[in-house]
Design a protein around this motif. Structure first.
Motif, short mmCIF file in Angstrom:
data_model
loop_
_atom_site.label_atom_id
_atom_site.label_comp_id
_atom_site.label_asym_id
_atom_site.label_seq_id
_atom_site.Cartn_x
_atom_site.Cartn_y
_atom_site.Cartn_z
N LEU A 7 0.88 -1.16 0.00
CA LEU A 7 0.00 0.00 0.00
C LEU A 7 0.91 1.21 0.00
O LEU A 7 1.67 1.40 0.94
N ALA A 8 0.87 1.98 -1.08
CA ALA A 8 1.72 3.16 -1.22
C ALA A 8 3.20 2.82 -1.04
O ALA A 8 3.95 3.55 -0.41
N GLY A 9 3.62 1.66 -1.55
CA GLY A 9 5.02 1.30 -1.51
C GLY A 9 5.52 0.73 -0.20
O GLY A 9 6.68 0.49 -0.03
N ASN A 10 4.63 0.50 0.75
CA ASN A 10 5.03 -0.06 2.04
C ASN A 10 4.41 -1.43 2.23
O ASN A 10 3.42 -1.76 1.59
N ALA A 11 4.97 -2.23 3.11
CA ALA A 11 4.42 -3.54 3.41
C ALA A 11 3.45 -3.40 4.58
O ALA A 11 3.83 -2.96 5.65
N LEU A 75 7.53 -1.48 6.93
CA LEU A 75 8.65 -0.94 6.18
C LEU A 75 8.79 0.57 6.28
O LEU A 75 9.67 1.14 5.69
N THR A 76 7.93 1.22 7.02
CA THR A 76 8.06 2.66 7.19
C THR A 76 9.30 2.92 8.04
O THR A 76 9.39 2.44 9.16
N SER A 77 10.23 3.67 7.52
CA SER A 77 11.51 3.85 8.22
C SER A 77 11.37 4.53 9.57
O SER A 77 12.13 4.27 10.48
N ARG A 91 17.48 -16.80 11.40
CA ARG A 91 16.79 -16.23 10.25
C ARG A 91 16.20 -14.88 10.62
O ARG A 91 15.46 -14.78 11.58
N GLN A 92 16.55 -13.85 9.87
CA GLN A 92 15.99 -12.52 10.09
C GLN A 92 14.59 -12.48 9.50
O GLN A 92 14.41 -12.81 8.34
N VAL A 93 13.60 -12.09 10.29
CA VAL A 93 12.23 -11.97 9.79
C VAL A 93 11.68 -10.62 10.20
O VAL A 93 12.13 -10.01 11.16
N GLY A 94 10.70 -10.14 9.46
CA GLY A 94 10.06 -8.87 9.75
C GLY A 94 8.91 -9.04 10.71
O GLY A 94 8.92 -9.91 11.58
#
Length: 106
Positions: A7-11, A75-77, A91-94
């Motif tokens: 959505l608008a380039g973000n996850a 993903l918003t910085s 394992r790196q996960v979000g």
């Protein structure tokens, strides 16, 4: 229900406790957020991630409601979460991740 979409380039991830079942706490991150194993109700099983209700308390800018389901914009910085903030078994996960996939090599 649940999962990841752009959505608008973000996850944006449906991370509401109400869309998850078989939830168990795996660890607690340094920022106090719990990392949980869970299955999505009526959807994929074997997931690992955060709960939107907890994220909303620590990183309000990262939480949003779509319909009546809470989501995480991972993903918003400026939200402090980042796309790979949780390390589970090497394992790196979000925010929420399908742990059935093959582990990422480091």
């Amino acid at each position: 229900m649940g999962g990841l979409f752009g959505l608008a380039g973000n996850a944006i991830i449906a991370s509401d406790i109400r869309v998850k079942e078989n939830v168990s706490l795996l660890s607690i991150r340094p920022d106090g957020l719990g990392v949980y194993a869970f299955d999505y109700k009526g959807g994929p099983s074997g997931q690992v991630g955060l709960m939107a209700q907890e994220v909303e308390q620590v990183y309000p800018v990262a939480a949003l409601t779509i319909g009546d389901v809470k989501h995480i914009n991972c993903l918003t910085s400026e939200n402090g979460l980042g796309p790979a903030e949780v390390d589970i078994g090497g394992r790196q996960v979000g925010a929420d991740a399908d742990m059935r996939a093959a582990p990422t090599r480091r």
